[in-house]
Design an enzyme around this catalytic site. Structure first.
Site, mmCIF file in Angstrom:
data_model
loop_
_atom_site.group_PDB
_atom_site.id
_atom_site.type_symbol
_atom_site.label_atom_id
_atom_site.label_comp_id
_atom_site.label_asym_id
_atom_site.label_seq_id
_atom_site.Cartn_x
_atom_site.Cartn_y
_atom_site.Cartn_z
ATOM 1 N N GLY A 49 -61.132 80.517 -81.316
ATOM 2 C CA GLY A 49 -61.040 79.170 -80.750
ATOM 3 C C GLY A 49 -60.368 79.227 -79.395
ATOM 4 O O GLY A 49 -60.392 80.266 -78.727
ATOM 5 N N SER A 50 -59.754 78.132 -79.007
ATOM 6 C CA SER A 50 -59.202 78.048 -77.657
ATOM 7 C C SER A 50 -57.841 78.747 -77.570
ATOM 8 O O SER A 50 -57.167 78.955 -78.581
ATOM 9 C CB SER A 50 -59.044 76.581 -77.272
ATOM 10 O OG SER A 50 -58.160 75.954 -78.177
ATOM 11 N N THR B 113 -55.001 76.459 -78.998
ATOM 12 C CA THR B 113 -54.858 76.453 -80.459
ATOM 13 C C THR B 113 -54.394 77.823 -80.939
ATOM 14 O O THR B 113 -53.617 77.914 -81.896
ATOM 15 C CB THR B 113 -56.183 76.053 -81.134
ATOM 16 O OG1 THR B 113 -56.699 74.897 -80.482
ATOM 17 C CG2 THR B 113 -55.981 75.733 -82.592
ATOM 18 N N GLY B 114 -54.837 78.891 -80.276
ATOM 19 C CA GLY B 114 -54.403 80.246 -80.634
ATOM 20 C C GLY B 114 -52.885 80.374 -80.594
ATOM 21 O O GLY B 114 -52.279 81.012 -81.457
ATOM 22 N N GLU C 222 -59.304 85.582 -81.370
ATOM 23 C CA GLU C 222 -60.383 85.672 -80.371
ATOM 24 C C GLU C 222 -60.389 84.334 -79.647
ATOM 25 O O GLU C 222 -60.842 83.334 -80.192
ATOM 26 C CB GLU C 222 -61.738 85.909 -81.066
ATOM 27 C CG GLU C 222 -61.853 87.248 -81.743
ATOM 28 C CD GLU C 222 -62.251 88.367 -80.793
ATOM 29 O OE1 GLU C 222 -62.694 88.074 -79.667
ATOM 30 O OE2 GLU C 222 -62.109 89.533 -81.176
ATOM 31 N N CYS D 159 -67.748 81.959 -75.554
ATOM 32 C CA CYS D 159 -66.445 82.474 -75.139
ATOM 33 C C CYS D 159 -66.592 83.423 -73.964
ATOM 34 O O CYS D 159 -65.918 83.281 -72.950
ATOM 35 C CB CYS D 159 -65.752 83.153 -76.301
ATOM 36 S SG CYS D 159 -66.713 84.453 -77.066
HETATM 37 P P1 NAD Z 1 -60.450 74.867 -80.834
HETATM 38 O O1 NAD Z 1 -59.316 75.773 -80.583
HETATM 39 O O2 NAD Z 1 -60.323 73.444 -80.463
HETATM 40 O O3 NAD Z 1 -60.815 74.855 -82.391
HETATM 41 C C1 NAD Z 1 -61.105 76.040 -83.094
HETATM 42 C C2 NAD Z 1 -60.743 75.849 -84.539
HETATM 43 O O4 NAD Z 1 -59.339 75.662 -84.650
HETATM 44 C C3 NAD Z 1 -61.385 74.641 -85.215
HETATM 45 O O5 NAD Z 1 -61.838 75.020 -86.500
HETATM 46 C C4 NAD Z 1 -60.223 73.657 -85.324
HETATM 47 O O6 NAD Z 1 -60.356 72.788 -86.430
HETATM 48 C C5 NAD Z 1 -59.063 74.602 -85.544
HETATM 49 N N1 NAD Z 1 -57.738 74.049 -85.228
HETATM 50 C C6 NAD Z 1 -57.412 72.961 -84.509
HETATM 51 N N2 NAD Z 1 -56.070 72.776 -84.470
HETATM 52 C C7 NAD Z 1 -55.538 73.802 -85.163
HETATM 53 C C8 NAD Z 1 -54.193 74.186 -85.474
HETATM 54 N N3 NAD Z 1 -53.142 73.483 -85.071
HETATM 55 N N4 NAD Z 1 -54.022 75.303 -86.198
HETATM 56 C C9 NAD Z 1 -55.071 76.039 -86.610
HETATM 57 N N5 NAD Z 1 -56.353 75.726 -86.360
HETATM 58 C C10 NAD Z 1 -56.584 74.613 -85.645
HETATM 59 O O7 NAD Z 1 -61.699 75.565 -80.153
HETATM 60 P P2 NAD Z 1 -63.203 75.004 -80.059
HETATM 61 O O8 NAD Z 1 -63.190 73.888 -79.063
HETATM 62 O O9 NAD Z 1 -63.762 74.779 -81.422
HETATM 63 O O10 NAD Z 1 -63.958 76.285 -79.445
HETATM 64 C C11 NAD Z 1 -64.023 76.535 -78.121
HETATM 65 C C12 NAD Z 1 -63.018 77.593 -77.687
HETATM 66 O O11 NAD Z 1 -63.154 78.762 -78.478
HETATM 67 C C13 NAD Z 1 -63.220 78.041 -76.264
HETATM 68 O O12 NAD Z 1 -61.978 78.183 -75.606
HETATM 69 C C14 NAD Z 1 -63.875 79.412 -76.410
HETATM 70 O O13 NAD Z 1 -63.730 80.231 -75.295
HETATM 71 C C15 NAD Z 1 -63.232 79.910 -77.653
HETATM 72 N N6 NAD Z 1 -64.042 80.946 -78.299
HETATM 73 C C16 NAD Z 1 -63.637 82.246 -78.254
HETATM 74 C C17 NAD Z 1 -64.418 83.246 -78.813
HETATM 75 C C18 NAD Z 1 -64.010 84.692 -78.761
HETATM 76 O O14 NAD Z 1 -64.609 85.510 -79.438
HETATM 77 N N7 NAD Z 1 -63.032 85.071 -77.970
HETATM 78 C C19 NAD Z 1 -65.608 82.907 -79.436
HETATM 79 C C20 NAD Z 1 -65.997 81.572 -79.469
HETATM 80 C C21 NAD Z 1 -65.197 80.601 -78.906
#
Ligand code: NAD
Length: 468
Positions: A221-222, A225-226, A243, A277
């Site tokens: 994810g982002s 959030t990471g 990731e 990503c």
């Molecule tokens: P996001 O971080 O908003 O959400 C990802 C997940 O995290 C969702 O399932 C969400 O419900 C969950 N989440 C939200 N709040 C949380 C918390 N406090 N604790 C734990 N989990 C929580 O990301 P997104 O908008 O769904 O995806 C887009 C982002 O993901 C972009 O920044 C993209 O670059 C990244 N991404 C990275 C990779 C990689 O392999 N590096 C792959 C795909 C996407």
């Protein structure tokens, strides 16, 4: 409309509350996502912990066979899953869309099924024997994003179960349905509790990362959030694979051929509408061929059909959600206001849904939000440069480091420059290409650890050294 259900311990588990999942092409409701309670999360973790006890003791051959059985059942339903994915995610069935994502899911699943982690003998002599074993960790929590939901879920699940772990998966609330359906299918061929799926809002995700019954989190994810995942996992010292997002630079050298590289550059940036990503997110072009590259990219962009994902003619669909749509629109507006030159696109399409055209913005630089921030959408800033050392420094100047690319007709020189990019994955004359045997992960704030191949599989294990 039949609501979807959680899958816990091999069974459908209904919830009291649901949330609508909408089609980003039309706004219509695709299905009802179950909203799990904290107690249901506990049930899922308990089911996984029970399943882990026996699953972790199955033989390597059994787990390999089970992972192939998972691939078989997904293959038998791939068109059904592709359609559901298109309806909730927006990406077209065609092009590099849902069918492509299902193909990737199967390729990764089968490749990972065939991997093994044999015991390594580090010493075997008169002084003794030292063996290095790789053991499963326990219950793995998986949290996935909305851009490639099915394929990323497979990247999380398959190495986890191949290594002998049990999984509790929580997909993004934007695109949960195709994942739920896939996990229902997977449960037809796996023992109960080995893979569970729960869905809910972000608060449920936060409970997972703090849950004392979860031993490792795999999170995609982002960056923002990471950080929260890492902070929350600290209390229970969970192992982590993160990731995260990036802001990948591509650098076109003076000796590149604009015509030859235009298509590769285009799809490097606009695969999945840029919602990838490791998509190309900042393009630096040498002054001597800046205009030629801009012209070739704009010409290619005009050949790409954008429309409803269910239409077989569509090669790109809408942006997945309103928040992302607004972000892309705002970044482009900001660039225009500061003197960015819009080569194609530049304003939302006049139709229902989150449709935004391919947008190329020239005459921009660092200091523009479109360059400095991860746009994660169909808008590419094109930056002019003159000196290679200076452009490498600029490419490396951001706190993220997922992917990067060099474009040149001199492969040796390009490889050398690729090595100077601060990123986990560097390409020459392509961008964003991934394969199951090539470890994939970010450096700097783009993540911790890698996925894919033996290196990725090891992340789902703990090392045990046996001295005798
Ligand atoms: P996001 O971080 O908003 O959400 C990802 C997940 O995290 C969702 O399932 C969400 O419900 C969950 N989440 C939200 N709040 C949380 C918390 N406090 N604790 C734990 N989990 C929580 O990301 P997104 O908008 O769904 O995806 C887009 C982002 O993901 C972009 O920044 C993209 O670059 C990244 N991404 C990275 C990779 C990689 O392999 N590096 C792959 C795909 C996407």
């Amino acid at each position: 409309m039949n609501p979807y259900a959680l899958v816990i311990d091999g069974k459908r588990v209904e919830t009291v509350a649901h949330a609508e999942v909408r089609n980003p092409s039309t706004g219509e409701t695709v299905g009802l996502m179950p909203l799990a309670t904290p107690a249901q999360l506990d049930l899922a973790v308990q089911a996984a912990a029970r399943a882990f006890k026996s699953w972790s003791r199955t033989s390597d051959a059994e787990r390999k066979k089970a992972c192939h059985a998972v691939a078989d059942i997904i293959a038998a339903h791939q068109e059904e899953l592709a359609l559901l994915l298109t309806l909730e995610q927006g990406k077209p069935l065609n092009g590099l869309g849902s069918r492509f994502e299902m193909g990737g899911t199967l390729a990764w699943t089968r490749y990972t099924a065939d991997l093994t982690l044999p015991v390594e003998i580090l010493q075997d002599n008169n002084e003794g024997r030292v063996e290095l074993h790789r053991k499963p960790i326990g219950v793995v929590g998986s949290i996935t994003p909305w851009n490639w939901p099915v394929m990323i879920a497979s990247w999380h699940i398959i190495p986890a179960i191949r290594a002998g772990n049990a999984v509790v998966l929580k997909p993004s609330p934007q695109t949960p349905l195709s994942t739920i359906r896939m996990i229902e299918l997977v449960n037809e061929v796996l023992p109960p509790g080995v893979v569970n799926v729960i869905t809910g809002d972000n608060a449920l995700a936060a409970l997972m990362t703090a849950h004392p019954g979860i031993d490792k989190m795999t999170f995609t994810g982002s960056v923002e959030t990471g950080r929260k995942v890492m902070a929350s996992a600290a209390a229970t010292l969970k192992r982590l694979t993160l990731e995260l997002g990036g802001n990948d630079a591509g650098i076109v050298l003076a000796d590149a051929d604009p015509k030859q590289i235009a298509q590769g550059l285009f799809w490097g940036a606009f695969i999945n509408n840029g919602q990838t990503c490791s998509a190309l997110k900042r393009l630096y072009v040498h002054d001597s061929l800046y205009d030629a590259v801009c012209d070739e990219l704009a010409a290619y962009a005009r050949t790409v059909t954008i429309g409803d994902g269910q239409d077989e003619a569509s090669i790109l669909g809408p942006i997945q959600n309103e928040m992302q749509f607004n972000k892309v629109r705002d970044l482009v507006e900001d660039a225009r206001a500061r003197g960015g030159r819009i080569l194609t696109g530049g304003a939302p399409m006049e139709r229902p849904g989150y449709f935004y055209p391919i947008t190329l913005v020239a005459d921009v630089d660092h200091g523009f939000r479109l360059v400095d921030e991860e746009q994660f959408g169909p808008a590419l800033p094109i930056i002019r440069y003159a000196d290679i050392d200076e452009v490498i420094e600029r490419a490396n100047s951001l706190p993220v480091g997922l992917g990067g690319s060099i474009w040149s007709s001199n492969i040796e020189k390009a490889r050398e420059l690729a090595g100077r990019l601060e990123c986990g994955i560097a390409w020459v004359n392509k961008h964003g290409a991934i394969q199951p045997n090539a470890p994939h992960g970010g450096i700097k704030q783009s993540g911790i650890g890698v996925q894919f191949g033996v290196e990725g599989l090891k992340e789902l294990t703990v090392a045990q050294t046996v001295l005798s």
